[in-house]
Design an enzyme around this catalytic site. Sequence first.
Site, PDB file in Angstrom:
ATOM      1  CD  GLU A  79      -2.294   1.138   2.962  1.00  0.00           C
ATOM      2  OE1 GLU A  79      -3.187   1.949   3.213  1.00  0.00           O
ATOM      3  OE2 GLU A  79      -1.879   0.292   3.795  1.00  0.00           O
ATOM      4  CG  LEU A 125       0.425   4.018   4.024  1.00  0.00           C
ATOM      5  CD1 LEU A 125       0.937   3.450   5.342  1.00  0.00           C
ATOM      6  CD2 LEU A 125      -1.074   4.300   4.117  1.00  0.00           C
ATOM      7  CG  ASP A 142      16.284  -1.706  10.926  1.00  0.00           C
ATOM      8  OD1 ASP A 142      17.090  -1.128  11.682  1.00  0.00           O
ATOM      9  OD2 ASP A 142      16.378  -1.679   9.686  1.00  0.00           O
TER      10      ASP A 142
END
Length: 309
Positions: free
Chosen positions: A89, A91, A217
């Site tokens: 997706e 964003l 991370d």
Amino acid sequence: MEKLLKTELKTTLLKAFGSSGGGCISQGQSYETDHGKVFVKINSKSQARTMFEGEMASLEAIQQTNTLRVPQPIKVIDLPGGGAAFAMEYLKMKSLNKYSAKLGEQVADFHLHNQNLGVKLQKDENTVGKGAGISEPRYVDKFGFHIVTCCGYIAQVNEWQNDWPTFFIRHRLQAQMDLIERDYGDREARELWSQLKPKIPEMFCGLEIIPALIHGDLWAGNVAEDDSGPILFDPACFYGHSEFELAIAMMFGGFSSSFFSAYHSKIPKAPGFEKRNKLYQLFNYINHWNHFGTGYRGSTLNVMRKLLK
């Protein structure tokens, strides 16, 4: 490439927008498609599929906790010339600013999610007939993950272990030190590590560590926000010690004090936190040495010396 993406994403429209960009590891490009906007990461390395499959599994695991917002993963795609692409997706993100404290709360909730599942499981076991047949996220009582994940491009073995020090020493520190030995044969690093390794378990004496799903991370380059709140991306998940997550966040800046205050209001620092934080920073320094070269050698050896004092 365009034809392949159209086929794999089942779209007739594939229009690039924005500038193509990249982090230290992969290149990225945003596209408009029949199904909305997507972001595609591309990597030509032979291990790209392993990297992206680990990232996809990590995003899915984070989503299942309903605590943090991450991009919806779509598909890992093999490239004909080798390497892979990962569609997710799109964003529209900007730098973390307004929602720093909110992110601290959400990361704490994320870290507590598995522990809360364990508490719920105990309650349900004491209630006859409760919860039968309902598919919910399951409590995890070991350290590891069901798939290899990559911190950068280095594949991390996530083989399940019953205790955290064993997992962390074997699959994180020793694995990284083996790469240093292979590529550099650094005698001083080898000697310091041989002194430090047997002392590590004592840093966890008296500490109860419940496996927490962690991003793996969490540096400033992997967090952002939009108008609705904070967003995380590029995870390398596994079930580990929640404190591990904070080391890289504290090393390279980008997180305000409000992030840490909000986090520790939900998960207070346990005794010995500062020394273990150095130990977790050691992993990140060695990982950076393995990725970016000897510029990180001095920091790695300094942390080892401090831990041996």
